[in-house]
Design an enzyme around this catalytic site. Sequence first.
Site: not given
Length: 655
Positions: A202, A308, A339
Amino acid sequence: MSIRTRFTIWRPFATAAAATAALLATFLTPAVAQAQREPRESQPVYSYDNAVREAVWVDTGLDGDGDGKTDRVAVDIVRPREPGRQGRKIPVVMDASPYYSCCGRGNESQRKTYDANGDVVQMPLFYDNYFVPRGYAFVGVDLAGTNRSDGCVDVGGRSDIQSAKAVIDWLNGRAKAYTSRTGTATTKATWTNGRTGMIGKSWDGTIANGVAATGVKGLKTIVPISAISSWYDYYFSEGAPLYDSGPDWLSDYVDSPDARAKCAAVQRKLVDQAPRTGDWTPLWTERDYVKDAKKVKASVFLVHGMQDLNVRLQHVGPWWDALAKNGVERKIWLSQTGHVDPFDFRRAEWVDTLHRWFDHELLGYDNGIDREPMADIERHPDQWVTSKSWPPRGTSAATLRPAQGAQPGVGTLGLAKSKGTETFTDDPALGETDWAAQIDTSTPGKAGFTTRTLTKDLRLSGSSQVTVTASPTTSTAHLSAVLVDVGPDTIRDYAASGEGITTLTDRTCWGASTAGDSACFRQTQAKTAPVDYTVVSRGWADLGNYADPGKGVPLTPGKSYTITLDLGATDHVVPAGHRLALIVAGTDKDLIDPPSTRPTLTIDLSRTSARVPLVGGAPAFARATEGTRTAVPEKSLDGVEVPRTVQRLPEAWSQ
């Protein structure tokens, strides 16, 4: 006390094996003997319990918080003690993060902990536990404005990127570091050869992308997991807002208390230069790493979940293609998850592959990973296939065209150009799951088009584009385009809280442990759902950005506008017996914000089409759809639950 685990590789007959190898070498040619002597895998031969744990503060050369002093970022280091005694310099695995104190890392939200001297005791995740005994240093960097670092968080801008780049400069002897946050005693990284690999999920992986885009010397590889490649695309999609807030909210969320007291000017810039209109500004140019792909010298091992909905797949296609254009060595994993970190959806294979990747890229071991298939793709839960290249050779865009059907909004999809129109009214209470569930039913909120039932498998691989010509009844309008595989399947339940995984109570161990830093993590398993359809790819736009993706204008009611929506990258096989569908609609509930009005839009089908990357191109589509069209009964189809409201934080940890 250091605890060895069952995943440690043991060599109980090392002495005998060495003697045997020496004897065999006398009968082998020099080239073969040399090849057999060259290592192919780093081994856990160094003490983790006795590792050096230290902290330094690297000078970034910036004064982001405006206090008249250059900012220093905190760098926590865990490295094996023995190589230094042997006169050996070692490579570095680095994770630069804003999350080490505010939010935690990984599925168990681990934070850094420290001893009385301020040296790190627990380093989140398994990287230090696993790689330090194998002869790597692990470096955890607090981004400027977070945890123990000076400065301000600027959300992917110069300060964020310099926070990590300066550390690589220090590791390579080009920057200054201090033994404390405010003192004058300096220190050098004499223990490393400067070869650095960056990794992170991320925001952390985003920093790796951004640092690689500077071309900094010493960065040899990056492993961005679910990472952003252009921050504009995190907040907007061609003018359509994806969230109800901007980067200022995110900065405030991760800022340390000290940064919150000093960084009002940075916060104001993040508000003023990121207008909610969705217009492109210099702030976004600074945070666009794709434009600088030509500077990337490091290899890239990219990992992303194809479902995601936090860091969406629009961050994969442009970055991957730009890297390919510039000849960057690449590898990719694409999962069915949302995610989620690969440690939590394919643990054993991930640790092994990452180990071999770092051994090859940072230690120079010829272990063959560079000759293996480029792509690993999850075709069904826990069922993976490989692709020699990605997208595969023979992939080309087929232009698919919608046509009217027997009912309004229930049309066909094929290669032939058509005439006519379809009309729908934006309903912000509905989204892609509502539309797909009613794909064969006429509803006022969408226009849907399906192929004939396929007689052969059809593989989509890459990024699609949907061009729409529409006339609105109001001065504002948002558009969504969705590709759907219509047919029964069992998939990872990416809309559930774990985004495709369930976290269990038992643990497995990956590396060595100490009393303060365990290498044992909770196991996970795939969380699945039976479905009648699967959303394959999606994209969004503000129709007011028809002339310029970065600049919106008011629309004239009744006038036709043409805009192209960029859909997220994917790799999906629509099997024989299923249908491929294209849906065009307005606001995609919870995935984009609605416009200020509620327009009705009329689509000109003669000027609307989808360019879909298919293995085999248009001929493959023609072969797969050459059967006769059969009547499909009207019924509501089951899919995953409505995707939960996406987070404004580019991190999500599964529970």
